[in-house]
Design a protein around this motif. Structure first.
Motif, PDB file in Angstrom:
ATOM      1  N   ILE A  93      44.398  43.856  45.794  1.00 13.27           N
ATOM      2  CA  ILE A  93      44.873  42.550  45.340  1.00 13.27           C
ATOM      3  C   ILE A  93      45.723  41.949  46.457  1.00 13.27           C
ATOM      4  N   SER A  94      45.288  40.797  46.970  1.00 11.95           N
ATOM      5  CA  SER A  94      45.962  40.176  48.112  1.00 11.95           C
ATOM      6  C   SER A  94      46.307  38.729  47.788  1.00 11.95           C
ATOM      7  N   PRO A  95      47.406  38.207  48.342  1.00 13.09           N
ATOM      8  CA  PRO A  95      47.747  36.797  48.114  1.00 13.09           C
ATOM      9  C   PRO A  95      46.789  35.883  48.868  1.00 13.09           C
ATOM     10  N   LEU A  96      46.442  34.784  48.267  1.00 15.88           N
ATOM     11  CA  LEU A  96      45.601  33.805  48.961  1.00 15.88           C
ATOM     12  C   LEU A  96      46.349  33.199  50.138  1.00 15.88           C
ATOM     13  N   GLU A 148      38.475  37.535  37.237  1.00 17.62           N
ATOM     14  CA  GLU A 148      39.487  36.958  36.352  1.00 17.62           C
ATOM     15  C   GLU A 148      40.927  37.071  36.848  1.00 17.62           C
ATOM     16  N   LEU A 149      41.212  38.039  37.713  1.00 17.25           N
ATOM     17  CA  LEU A 149      42.591  38.169  38.179  1.00 17.25           C
ATOM     18  C   LEU A 149      42.800  37.211  39.353  1.00 17.25           C
ATOM     19  N   MET A 158      43.567  37.094  45.370  1.00 12.50           N
ATOM     20  CA  MET A 158      42.142  37.400  45.342  1.00 12.50           C
ATOM     21  C   MET A 158      42.000  38.915  45.259  1.00 12.50           C
ATOM     22  N   VAL A 159      40.898  39.353  44.677  1.00  9.77           N
ATOM     23  CA  VAL A 159      40.654  40.788  44.500  1.00  9.77           C
ATOM     24  C   VAL A 159      39.380  41.169  45.236  1.00  9.77           C
ATOM     25  N   THR A 160      39.481  42.149  46.115  1.00  3.51           N
ATOM     26  CA  THR A 160      38.323  42.632  46.872  1.00  3.51           C
ATOM     27  C   THR A 160      38.163  44.126  46.653  1.00  3.51           C
ATOM     28  N   GLU A 161      36.941  44.604  46.841  1.00  2.03           N
ATOM     29  CA  GLU A 161      36.678  46.028  46.639  1.00  2.03           C
ATOM     30  C   GLU A 161      36.653  46.758  47.971  1.00  2.03           C
TER      31      GLU A 161
END
Length: 259
Positions: A93-96, A148-149, A158-161
């Motif tokens: 989870i990283s800030p835009l 959704e997060l 933003m959420v990345t895998e």
């Protein structure tokens, strides 16, 4: 509480039975320290299979259990990570916009995830690293969280895998050296958390102290080198070694307290 523990025990035994009867690996949700202790405390004769646990990295507090049919559990060498490659997903989870990002805590990230309606058992540990966080989740939650997060508190995210097999994590720790009366559990807790003996005794007797994931309720428990001691609500540390003994028969030890 007793009924909940009994239900969990039955659920874990059922997963073991299914693994045995169907000759396939079965998995639990993420288990917390109390639930892992219930698993480890199940009588060996009541289990149909062996099992391994994993939470995405070596020192994970919340872990899944994989129940292994005989063909797998009898292997001399078991690559634990391989059993969970499709069961534990690693999301970052990283800030835009880093410039406008708040300083977020574990509670902030967990609250934002749970507010989406996700059950706690579907989420493993959350690791905080500067402006980002890594969260371990079950596969069915991966796409939902990535879609959704979008905000944690007031910070757009933003959420990345990440690929689990390539994920590496080196925990931050504070090295503490000092003398203790012995390598009893209560003595080492006093060194690690600088607390009074009475408060530490209440933690142990209150079922909040775990050694290598197993609940310990005896103040006099003898800790061994490389044991990991976890205290709910306070943190965890690794007992590294006894360095020497003083003239007054006190023990000079070294521990690593994770921060």
């Amino acid at each position: 509480m007793q009924n909940e523990e009994q239900l969990l025990g039955k659920r874990l035994l059922e997963l073991s039975r299914l693994a045995y009867n169907r000759e396939m690996i079965t998995y639990s949700d993420f288990l917390n320290l109390n639930e892992l202790n219930i698993l480890h405390s199940l009588p060996k004769h009541s289990l149909y299979t062996g099992y391994v646990t994993f939470g995405g990295y070596e020192l994970a507090e919340r872990q899944m259990a994989a129940f292994l049919p005989d063909a797998l559990s009898l292997r001399e060498e078991i690559d634990v990570c391989s059993f969970f490659s499709k069961q534990v997903c690693v999301l970052r989870i990283s800030p835009l916009y880093v410039k406008y990002a708040e300083k977020l805590t574990h509670r902030d990230y967990l609250g934002a995830i749970l507010n989406l309606g996700i059950e706690r058992s579907k989420i493993g540990d959350i690791l905080i690293d500067d402006h980002t966080a890594v969260v371990f989740v079950s596969p069915q939650m991966r796409n939902f969280l990535m879609d959704e997060l979008t905000r944690v508190r007031h910070t757009a995210v933003m959420v990345t895998e990440e690929i689990m097999q390539e994920f590496q994590y080196s925990p931050h720790y504070e090295e503490i050296k000092g003398t203790v009366a012995s390598v009893r559990l209560d003595s080492l807790l006093g060194l690690a958390f600088s607390s009074s003996r009475s408060s530490l005794t209440s933690l142990i007797e209150g079922a909040k102290v775990f050694v290598n994931g197993k609940l310990i309720t005896s103040n006099g428990y003898q800790v061994r080198e490389n044991d990991v001691i976890s205290v709910r609500g306070m943190g965890k540390f690794r007992f590294c070694e006894v360095m020497n003994t003083t003239r007054k028969k006190r023990v000079y030890v070294r521990i690593k307290k994770y921060i």
